[in-house]
Scaffold this active site. Structure first.
Site, PDB file in Angstrom:
ATOM      1  N   HIS A 107       0.715  -0.921  -0.031  1.00 15.94           N
ATOM      2  CA  HIS A 107      -0.097   0.119   0.364  1.00 15.94           C
ATOM      3  C   HIS A 107       0.615   1.311  -0.329  1.00 15.94           C
ATOM      4  O   HIS A 107       2.478   1.513   0.382  1.00 15.94           O
ATOM      5  CB  HIS A 107      -0.672  -0.096   1.266  1.00 15.94           C
ATOM      6  CG  HIS A 107      -1.986   0.891   0.775  1.00 15.94           C
ATOM      7  ND1 HIS A 107      -1.976   2.053   1.255  1.00 15.94           N
ATOM      8  CD2 HIS A 107      -3.071   1.056   1.049  1.00 15.94           C
ATOM      9  CE1 HIS A 107      -3.089   2.758   1.397  1.00 15.94           C
ATOM     10  NE2 HIS A 107      -3.964   2.502   0.788  1.00 15.94           N
TER      11      HIS A 107
ATOM     12  N   GLU B 277      -3.646   1.520  -7.293  1.00 15.97           N
ATOM     13  CA  GLU B 277      -4.819   2.836  -6.546  1.00 15.97           C
ATOM     14  C   GLU B 277      -3.382   3.798  -7.086  1.00 15.97           C
ATOM     15  O   GLU B 277      -2.744   4.493  -6.109  1.00 15.97           O
ATOM     16  CB  GLU B 277      -4.267   2.573  -5.021  1.00 15.97           C
ATOM     17  CG  GLU B 277      -5.390   1.672  -3.996  1.00 15.97           C
ATOM     18  CD  GLU B 277      -5.635   1.811  -2.817  1.00 15.97           C
ATOM     19  OE1 GLU B 277      -7.054   1.946  -2.650  1.00 15.97           O
ATOM     20  OE2 GLU B 277      -4.378   1.658  -1.874  1.00 15.97           O
TER      21      GLU B 277
END
Length: 252
Positions: free
Chosen positions: A96, A168
């Site tokens: 992430h 993302e």
């Protein structure tokens, strides 16, 4: 090729165990059949035992938000992938942008974690994404492609086909800005193209690619209509049971 969608909520550093249990109890009985969609929540380490226990008789799957690439040892503060498997977790989110940015994780770290996760029978959700600067410079495809190639290096074709990739754009995470439908499709296709180049088209056709970045009930349907978007990794909208369930309305 029809790929089963996967919607995963990432709670980040939110919820205590009581709140996690209440959330699972509120959503578990209302989830659609696993024939239609896989649904997961990524809980903080302190909530995993409670979340897994609360979800065990339902179709809700549980992800850890990170792990280490060793199973045991003198690694203070880290989470063992072996123990995550023993606890009953299903997925582990790795790479992430918050982990890369705040905790200086490298592509090499993420690759080691992916291998350790598979070695313990879990499934990685591998995140990738570019900064606003990279996006505006027109280098997003090249940058994200390099992240994906590095993260998957040395995995088998079978492993890659079974994992989840989550694109993302960093500039859309928690900012309220979201990528256009075209941006999401083009970048998720670019991610799939990298898999095709590295592992073959058959593997690329099987791997599931999520879009993440300010996904909400109001825009999830648009993203899910994109041929190369197979799901969403959702932050803010996954914190309340009502908005999390509303993310699944795209199925109707």
């Amino acid at each position: 090729m029809s790929r089963k969608p996967i919607i995963a909520g990432n709670w980040k550093m939110n919820k205590n165990p009581q709140e996690a249990k209440a959330f699972v109890e509120a959503v578990a009985s209302k989830l659609p059949s696993t024939d239609l969609v896989d649904v997961a929540v990524a809980a903080p380490a302190v909530d995993l035992v409670t979340t897994i226990e609360a979800a065990k008789d339902s179709v809700l799957k549980v992800a850890a938000q990170n792990c280490y690439f060793e199973n045991t040892g003198a690694f203070t503060g880290e989470t063992s992938p072996k123990v995550l498997a023993e606890m009953g977790a299903d997925y582990v989110v790795i790479g992430h942008s918050e982990r890369r940015d705040y905790f200086h994780e490298t592509d090499e770290d993420i690759n080691k974690k992916a291998k350790a996760i598979f070695a313990n029978g879990l499934t990685p959700i591998v995140c990738c994404g570019e900064s606003l600067e990279t996006y505006e410079a027109g280098k997003a495809v090249e940058f994200v492609g390099a992240q994906v190639s590095a993260a998957l290096a040395g995995l088998s074709a079978e492993q890659v086909a079974s994992l989840v990739l989550a694109y993302e754009p960093i500039w859309a995470i928690g900012t309220g800005k979201s990528a256009t439908q075209d941006d999401a499709q083009n970048m998720c296709k670019a991610v799939r193209d990298v898999v095709a180049a590295d592992f073959g088209q058959e593997v690329a056709d099987k791997v599931r690619v999520q879009y993440g970045g300010s996904v909400k009930p109001e825009n999830v349907k648009d993203y899910m209509a994109c041929p190369d978007v197979d799901g969403a990794l959702v932050g803010g909208a996954s914190l309340e049971a009502g908005s999390f369930l509303a993310l699944l309305d795209f199925l109707n």
